[in-house]
Design a protein around this motif. Sequence first.
Motif, PDB file in Angstrom:
ATOM      1  N   LEU A  31      -6.750  -4.862 -26.151  1.00 54.33           N
ATOM      2  CA  LEU A  31      -6.330  -6.246 -26.328  1.00 54.33           C
ATOM      3  C   LEU A  31      -6.761  -7.026 -25.276  1.00 54.33           C
ATOM      4  N   PRO A  32      -7.110  -6.717 -24.271  1.00 52.49           N
ATOM      5  CA  PRO A  32      -7.922  -7.636 -23.294  1.00 52.49           C
ATOM      6  C   PRO A  32      -9.596  -7.907 -23.609  1.00 52.49           C
ATOM      7  N   GLY A  33      -9.849  -6.743 -24.350  1.00 60.87           N
ATOM      8  CA  GLY A  33     -11.257  -7.077 -24.926  1.00 60.87           C
ATOM      9  C   GLY A  33     -11.522  -7.866 -26.063  1.00 60.87           C
ATOM     10  N   LYS A  34     -10.352  -8.188 -26.823  1.00 63.95           N
ATOM     11  CA  LYS A  34     -10.302  -8.898 -28.057  1.00 63.95           C
ATOM     12  C   LYS A  34     -10.652  -7.896 -29.119  1.00 63.95           C
ATOM     13  N   LEU A  35     -10.719  -6.587 -28.824  1.00 65.34           N
ATOM     14  CA  LEU A  35     -11.121  -5.706 -29.797  1.00 65.34           C
ATOM     15  C   LEU A  35      -9.891  -5.495 -30.873  1.00 65.34           C
ATOM     16  N   ALA A  36      -8.634  -5.836 -30.549  1.00 65.70           N
ATOM     17  CA  ALA A  36      -7.659  -5.392 -31.365  1.00 65.70           C
ATOM     18  C   ALA A  36      -6.308  -6.315 -30.813  1.00 65.70           C
ATOM     19  N   ILE A  37      -5.547  -6.309 -31.981  1.00 63.92           N
ATOM     20  CA  ILE A  37      -4.209  -7.281 -31.848  1.00 63.92           C
ATOM     21  C   ILE A  37      -3.142  -6.180 -31.926  1.00 63.92           C
ATOM     22  N   GLU A  38      -1.907  -6.236 -31.452  1.00 64.81           N
ATOM     23  CA  GLU A  38      -0.747  -5.755 -31.760  1.00 64.81           C
ATOM     24  C   GLU A  38      -0.273  -5.515 -33.184  1.00 64.81           C
ATOM     25  N   ALA A  39      -0.116  -4.510 -33.726  1.00 64.83           N
ATOM     26  CA  ALA A  39       0.245  -4.316 -35.378  1.00 64.83           C
ATOM     27  C   ALA A  39       1.762  -4.733 -35.327  1.00 64.83           C
ATOM     28  N   THR A  40       2.222  -5.853 -35.408  1.00 62.40           N
ATOM     29  CA  THR A  40       3.509  -6.481 -35.787  1.00 62.40           C
ATOM     30  C   THR A  40       3.451  -6.924 -37.168  1.00 62.40           C
ATOM     31  N   PRO A  41       4.566  -6.843 -37.801  1.00 62.36           N
ATOM     32  CA  PRO A  41       4.682  -7.319 -39.227  1.00 62.36           C
ATOM     33  C   PRO A  41       4.001  -8.644 -39.599  1.00 62.36           C
ATOM     34  N   ALA A  42       4.014  -9.749 -38.677  1.00 61.16           N
ATOM     35  CA  ALA A  42       3.358 -10.881 -38.949  1.00 61.16           C
ATOM     36  C   ALA A  42       1.827 -10.613 -38.815  1.00 61.16           C
ATOM     37  N   ASN A  43       1.284  -9.828 -38.114  1.00 61.60           N
ATOM     38  CA  ASN A  43      -0.169  -9.457 -37.785  1.00 61.60           C
ATOM     39  C   ASN A  43      -0.660  -8.720 -38.992  1.00 61.60           C
ATOM     40  N   LYS A  44       0.242  -7.793 -39.408  1.00 58.54           N
ATOM     41  CA  LYS A  44      -0.080  -7.311 -40.744  1.00 58.54           C
ATOM     42  C   LYS A  44      -0.548  -8.108 -41.769  1.00 58.54           C
ATOM     43  N   ALA A  45       0.389  -9.075 -41.903  1.00 57.24           N
ATOM     44  CA  ALA A  45       0.176 -10.109 -43.116  1.00 57.24           C
ATOM     45  C   ALA A  45      -1.214 -10.782 -43.059  1.00 57.24           C
ATOM     46  N   VAL A  46      -1.415 -11.099 -41.663  1.00 55.77           N
ATOM     47  CA  VAL A  46      -2.770 -11.923 -41.373  1.00 55.77           C
ATOM     48  C   VAL A  46      -3.970 -11.067 -41.514  1.00 55.77           C
ATOM     49  N   ILE A  47      -3.515  -9.798 -41.194  1.00 53.12           N
ATOM     50  CA  ILE A  47      -4.975  -8.809 -41.412  1.00 53.12           C
ATOM     51  C   ILE A  47      -5.279  -8.636 -42.620  1.00 53.12           C
ATOM     52  N   GLU A  48      -4.390  -8.703 -43.688  1.00 56.77           N
ATOM     53  CA  GLU A  48      -4.634  -8.544 -45.036  1.00 56.77           C
ATOM     54  C   GLU A  48      -5.752  -9.724 -45.555  1.00 56.77           C
ATOM     55  N   GLN A  49      -5.438 -10.921 -45.069  1.00 60.04           N
ATOM     56  CA  GLN A  49      -6.373 -11.848 -45.160  1.00 60.04           C
ATOM     57  C   GLN A  49      -7.618 -11.736 -44.498  1.00 60.04           C
TER      58      GLN A  49
END
Length: 155
Positions: A31-49
């Motif tokens: 997370l601090p290295g900006k290599l990943a984001i938490e897998a929340t439902p909102a982030n999962k929708a963004v990740i599809e795009q």
Amino acid sequence: MEVILKEDVNKLGHRGDVVKVAAGYGRNYLLPGKLAIEATPANKAVIEQMKGSAIRKSAKEKAQAEELSATMAQVELEFERKVGENDHLFGSVTSGDIAQQLEAKGFNIDRRKISLEEPLKQLGEFHVPIKLYRDVTTHVKVTIKSDAPEETAAA
């Protein structure tokens, strides 16, 4: 802890993958290295795009790597080094040396992409693999010669 990878991470996954990691690894490194984001439902929708654009970007990068691979396959590098007995070099040719000569020829390749298991310490011709992309690897011909003038057999 579940995270969505924003970049390729060695031995973990590729961009866009949802992976389970130890909580400390996620919180302190990914997370601090900006290599990943938490897998929340909102982030999962963004990740599809993001996956759609990542696929296009990946295809473009792979095509560029294949084009570069075809060009680099013709490249031959020559190094002159001091030589001791049995054609053994006093120094060695490292991936840094190879990267420096490639840069002089107009190829900007990171030395970490040059797959030398150990530095070259013998005279001769070597084919050094360079990993340009996930599935794209090219080989560069490296010739190591003695810097001493050729000794001719005087009769």
